[in-house]
Enzyme design. Structure first.
Site, PDB file in Angstrom:
ATOM      1  N   GLN A  74       1.744  -5.932  -3.405  1.00 10.73           N
ATOM      2  CA  GLN A  74       2.273  -6.082  -2.049  1.00 10.73           C
ATOM      3  C   GLN A  74       3.551  -5.232  -1.918  1.00 10.73           C
ATOM      4  OE1 GLN A  74       1.279  -9.413  -3.704  1.00 10.73           O
ATOM      5  NE2 GLN A  74      -0.594  -8.436  -3.106  1.00 10.73           N
TER       6      GLN A  74
ATOM      7  N   ASP B 209       0.808  -1.229   0.000  1.00 12.73           N
ATOM      8  CA  ASP B 209       0.000   0.000   0.000  1.00 12.73           C
ATOM      9  C   ASP B 209       0.835   1.271   0.000  1.00 12.73           C
ATOM     10  OD1 ASP B 209      -2.274  -1.597   0.085  1.00 12.73           O
ATOM     11  OD2 ASP B 209      -2.240  -1.668   2.270  1.00 12.73           O
TER      12      ASP B 209
ATOM     13  N   LYS C 281       1.731   2.423  -5.014  1.00 10.76           N
ATOM     14  CA  LYS C 281       2.348   1.975  -6.269  1.00 10.76           C
ATOM     15  C   LYS C 281       1.438   2.296  -7.452  1.00 10.76           C
ATOM     16  CE  LYS C 281       2.288  -2.130  -4.438  1.00 10.76           C
ATOM     17  NZ  LYS C 281       1.952  -1.820  -3.035  1.00 10.76           N
TER      18      LYS C 281
ATOM     19  N   GLY D 217      -4.657  -4.127  -3.834  1.00 15.25           N
ATOM     20  CA  GLY D 217      -5.658  -3.084  -4.048  1.00 15.25           C
ATOM     21  C   GLY D 217      -4.925  -1.801  -4.386  1.00 15.25           C
ATOM     22  N   HIS D 218      -4.907  -1.431  -5.658  1.00 20.77           N
ATOM     23  CA  HIS D 218      -4.166  -0.246  -6.105  1.00 20.77           C
ATOM     24  C   HIS D 218      -5.165   0.843  -6.475  1.00 20.77           C
ATOM     25  CE1 HIS D 218      -0.534  -2.982  -7.275  1.00 20.77           C
ATOM     26  NE2 HIS D 218      -0.908  -3.105  -6.020  1.00 20.77           N
TER      27      HIS D 218
HETATM   28  P1  GDP Z   1      -0.935   0.571  -3.514  1.00 20.68           P
HETATM   29  O1  GDP Z   1      -1.563  -0.705  -3.106  1.00 20.68           O
HETATM   30  O2  GDP Z   1       0.538   0.582  -3.273  1.00 20.68           O
HETATM   31  O3  GDP Z   1      -1.255   1.001  -4.925  1.00 20.68           O
HETATM   32  O4  GDP Z   1      -1.550   1.693  -2.546  1.00 20.68           O
HETATM   33  P2  GDP Z   1      -3.093   1.840  -2.101  1.00 20.68           P
HETATM   34  O5  GDP Z   1      -3.874   2.342  -3.257  1.00 20.68           O
HETATM   35  O6  GDP Z   1      -3.574   0.608  -1.439  1.00 20.68           O
HETATM   36  O7  GDP Z   1      -2.960   2.928  -0.955  1.00 20.68           O
HETATM   37  C1  GDP Z   1      -2.476   4.198  -1.194  1.00 20.68           C
HETATM   38  C2  GDP Z   1      -3.584   5.213  -0.849  1.00 20.68           C
HETATM   39  O8  GDP Z   1      -3.020   6.505  -0.723  1.00 20.68           O
HETATM   40  C3  GDP Z   1      -4.658   5.341  -1.908  1.00 20.68           C
HETATM   41  O9  GDP Z   1      -5.894   5.590  -1.291  1.00 20.68           O
HETATM   42  C4  GDP Z   1      -4.208   6.548  -2.726  1.00 20.68           C
HETATM   43  O10 GDP Z   1      -5.280   7.219  -3.367  1.00 20.68           O
HETATM   44  C5  GDP Z   1      -3.628   7.404  -1.647  1.00 20.68           C
HETATM   45  N1  GDP Z   1      -2.512   8.290  -2.057  1.00 20.68           N
HETATM   46  C6  GDP Z   1      -1.588   8.095  -3.016  1.00 20.68           C
HETATM   47  N2  GDP Z   1      -0.647   9.048  -2.982  1.00 20.68           N
HETATM   48  C7  GDP Z   1      -0.997   9.889  -1.978  1.00 20.68           C
HETATM   49  C8  GDP Z   1      -0.406  11.054  -1.418  1.00 20.68           C
HETATM   50  O11 GDP Z   1       0.651  11.528  -1.816  1.00 20.68           O
HETATM   51  N3  GDP Z   1      -1.071  11.649  -0.374  1.00 20.68           N
HETATM   52  C9  GDP Z   1      -2.236  11.160   0.122  1.00 20.68           C
HETATM   53  N4  GDP Z   1      -2.797  11.807   1.137  1.00 20.68           N
HETATM   54  N5  GDP Z   1      -2.801  10.024  -0.365  1.00 20.68           N
HETATM   55  C10 GDP Z   1      -2.195   9.408  -1.387  1.00 20.68           C
HETATM   56  P1  IMO Z   2      -1.040  -3.987  -2.325  1.00 21.54           P
HETATM   57  O1  IMO Z   2      -0.655  -4.501  -3.687  1.00 21.54           O
HETATM   58  C1  IMO Z   2      -0.868  -4.546   1.990  1.00 21.54           C
HETATM   59  C2  IMO Z   2      -0.803  -8.677   3.436  1.00 21.54           C
HETATM   60  C3  IMO Z   2      -2.016  -9.188   4.199  1.00 21.54           C
HETATM   61  C4  IMO Z   2      -1.335 -10.167   5.138  1.00 21.54           C
HETATM   62  C5  IMO Z   2      -0.232 -10.770   4.255  1.00 21.54           C
HETATM   63  C6  IMO Z   2      -0.593 -12.096   3.615  1.00 21.54           C
HETATM   64  O2  IMO Z   2      -2.331  -3.275  -2.306  1.00 21.54           O
HETATM   65  O3  IMO Z   2       0.082  -3.231  -1.712  1.00 21.54           O
HETATM   66  P2  IMO Z   2      -2.186 -12.763   1.591  1.00 21.54           P
HETATM   67  O4  IMO Z   2      -3.667 -12.596   1.408  1.00 21.54           O
HETATM   68  O5  IMO Z   2      -1.374 -12.125   0.528  1.00 21.54           O
HETATM   69  O6  IMO Z   2      -1.805 -14.202   1.818  1.00 21.54           O
HETATM   70  O7  IMO Z   2      -1.859 -12.003   2.988  1.00 21.54           O
HETATM   71  O8  IMO Z   2       0.015  -9.819   3.239  1.00 21.54           O
HETATM   72  N1  IMO Z   2      -1.116  -8.127   2.095  1.00 21.54           N
HETATM   73  C7  IMO Z   2      -1.081  -6.820   1.804  1.00 21.54           C
HETATM   74  N2  IMO Z   2      -0.849  -5.744   2.599  1.00 21.54           N
HETATM   75  N3  IMO Z   2      -1.052  -4.386   0.665  1.00 21.54           N
HETATM   76  C8  IMO Z   2      -1.254  -5.453  -0.149  1.00 21.54           C
HETATM   77  O9  IMO Z   2      -1.309  -5.343  -1.500  1.00 21.54           O
HETATM   78  C9  IMO Z   2      -1.308  -6.735   0.427  1.00 21.54           C
HETATM   79  N4  IMO Z   2      -1.504  -7.980  -0.060  1.00 21.54           N
HETATM   80  C10 IMO Z   2      -1.353  -8.802   0.970  1.00 21.54           C
HETATM   81  O10 IMO Z   2      -2.663  -8.152   4.892  1.00 21.54           O
HETATM   82  O11 IMO Z   2      -0.707  -9.480   6.174  1.00 21.54           O
HETATM   83 MG    MG Z   3      -3.012  -1.419  -1.772  1.00 22.75          MG
END
Ligand code: GDP
Ligand code: IMO
Ligand code: MG
Length: 431
Positions: free
Chosen positions: A227, A13, A16, A40-41
């Site tokens: 991840q 998270d 990316k 979840g991106h």
């Molecule tokens: P990913 O899994 O690595 O793609 O990241 P996620 O989407 O799960 O989580 C990142 C969250 O931060 C999302 O809700 C984005 O919309 C939000 N986000 C991304 N860049 C920024 C930032 O610079 N500032 C803030 N406040 N939120 C951000």
């Molecule tokens: P993105 O791509 C954050 C974590 C789960 C758990 C561990 C193993 O959005 O960054 P799994 O279901 O993969 O066997 O769970 O990995 N986990 C993540 N944490 N971001 C993710 O994906 C994750 N995908 C798995 O919470 O701790």
């Molecule tokens: Mg994510």
């Protein structure tokens, strides 16, 4: 050459999705090479929020093709649902999504197997997974006897026969372990999955050859990690990891494209740290600082909605993961979230029973006992969300970003100050 890899250097998270989306202008193909619907991106653009799980983020840009490569594990109903919901948001898939016929398939018994361990009475066995069947599917892939690949779905007679044998085995096992287990009906599961296969047929291909052709034609690929490097099954905080090579080392096995085709290796980090699920987290702030970061950064899981654990930036962990992932530059995300915190802490080493450690220890018990040694840096009070250039950032924020680059050993090239594509700063090299 000319290809890029984008991976998280923490526990997932890191935002990316935003970086991949941002860099799409300079790339032709975006490739997911590991993981599955546990990812979840999020991409925010012009008031629209897009959530991507199995579909590569590149699908949002018309000029880019999206490849789900061999290293991904696919739950067909989850993928079809995601395609439908993105189509409802106006995303065009026609001729743009390609799914590897070598990718492995998540079947209903994988979800049941995961429930079994995650709901086990022994707390030590819970990993806090996303319960998307990821671990059990990868287990069958490496175990070989019960692995099912996308290509198998297109040989119906063989598939029905083989699935009957697998389901019989799984039913016996699950029945012995679960008191009120309802056995799976192999024939019904086979028909269900053959139905999914028909719906996916337009997308399925030999993605490995497709990527080789793209490289030969001089097209630029972008590898989208899911991840984070600290969740990598080999290099992360084992056993509290995911079941794939979620650091940059996974690109070659997960896509069939040799690593030498990639020359830009972007390590994405938050300006602090979060983690979802169980496992050690030395810089965790289970206090008002952690709560503040969670509130301001809206730190709740995209996939499961679980509150993310929050804490200070851990330079010991990121120094290690950036080496594993071969990062050539950092993208420092969510810097805006730290505004208003008077003093910021960064873990620069660990104290393990009086010994100083500069790298992540292998043993879980050791990592759990590590106490971070912090460096304190001045914070800033200004709102950063309207900053668009390096010069727009207050001095303390620039110093913080530069400090992270120095302490990790890899300079920051991108800083993000909000979820929107425009809330991004390219860091000048000659500053
Ligand atoms: P990913 O899994 O690595 O793609 O990241 P996620 O989407 O799960 O989580 C990142 C969250 O931060 C999302 O809700 C984005 O919309 C939000 N986000 C991304 N860049 C920024 C930032 O610079 N500032 C803030 N406040 N939120 C951000
Ligand atoms: P993105 O791509 C954050 C974590 C789960 C758990 C561990 C193993 O959005 O960054 P799994 O279901 O993969 O066997 O769970 O990995 N986990 C993540 N944490 N971001 C993710 O994906 C994750 N995908 C798995 O919470 O701790
Ligand atoms: Mg994510």
């Amino acid at each position: 050459m000319g290809s890029t890899c984008v991976v998280g250097l923490q526990w997932g998270d890191e935002a990316k999705g935003k970086i991949v989306d941002l860099l799409c202008d300079d790339h032709d193909v975006v490739v997911r090479y590991q993981g599955g619907a546990n990812a979840g991106h999020t991409v925010v653009h012009e008031g629209m929020t897009y959530k991507l799980s199995l579909v590569p983020t590149g699908i949002l840009r018309e000029n880019v093709e999206a490849v789900i490569a061999n290293g991904v594990v696919i739950h067909p109903p989850a993928l079809l649902k995601e395609i439908a919901s993105l189509q409802a948001q106006g995303v065009n898939f026609e001729g743009r999504l390609h799914i590897s016929d070598r990718a492995h398939v998540i079947l209903p018994y994988h979800l049941a197997e995961e429930r079994l361990t995650e709901e086990s009475s022994s707390a030590a066995d819970h990993l806090g997974t996303t319960r998307r069947g990821i671990g059990p599917c990868y287990k069958d892939k490496l175990g070989r006897v019960h692995g099912v690949r996308i290509a198998d779905l297109y040989r119906p007679a063989d598939f029905r026969e083989r699935l009957a044998r697998i389901v019989e085995y799984k039913n016996r096992l699950l029945n012995a372990m679960l008191p009120d287990f309802e056995p799976f009906d192999a024939a019904a599961v086979a028909e269900e999955y053959l139905g999914y296969a028909e719906q996916l047929r337009p997308y399925v291909c030999d993605s490995t050859s497709k990527l080789h052709e793209a490289v030969a034609a001089g097209r630029k690929l972008m590898f989208e990690g899911a991840q984070g490097s600290l969740l990598d099954v080999d290099h992360g905080s084992y056993p509290y990891v995911t079941s794939s090579s979620s650091s940059a080392v996974g690109t070659a096995p997960g896509s069939g494209v040799p690593a030498r085709c990639i020359d830009r290796w972007i390590g994405v980090v938050k300006a602090y740290t979060t983690r979802v699920g169980g496992g050690p987290f030395p810089t965790e702030q289970d206090n008002e600082i952690g709560e503040r970061i969670r509130r301001v950064g809206r730190e709740y899981g995209t996939v499961t909605g679980r509150p993310r654990r929050c804490g200070w930036f851990d330079a010991v962990a990121v120094r290690y993961s950036s080496r594993v992932s071969g990062s050539t530059e950092l993208a420092v995300m969510l810097l805006d979230v730290l505004s208003g915190i008077e003093e910021l802490q960064v873990a620069v080493s660990y104290d393990l029973d009086g010994r100083r450690l500069d790298v992540l220890p292998a043993s879980l018990a050791d990592l759990e006992r590590c106490k971070p040694v912090y460096e304190t840096l001045p914070g800033w009070s200004e709102d950063l969300t309207a900053a668009r250039t390096w010069g727009d950032l207050p001095r303390a924020a620039r110093d913080y970003v530069d400090y992270l680059g120095r302490i990790v050993g890899v300079p920051a090239s991108i800083v993000s100050v909000g979820p929107d594509r425009r809330q991004t700063i390219l860091v000048p090299k000659d500053r």
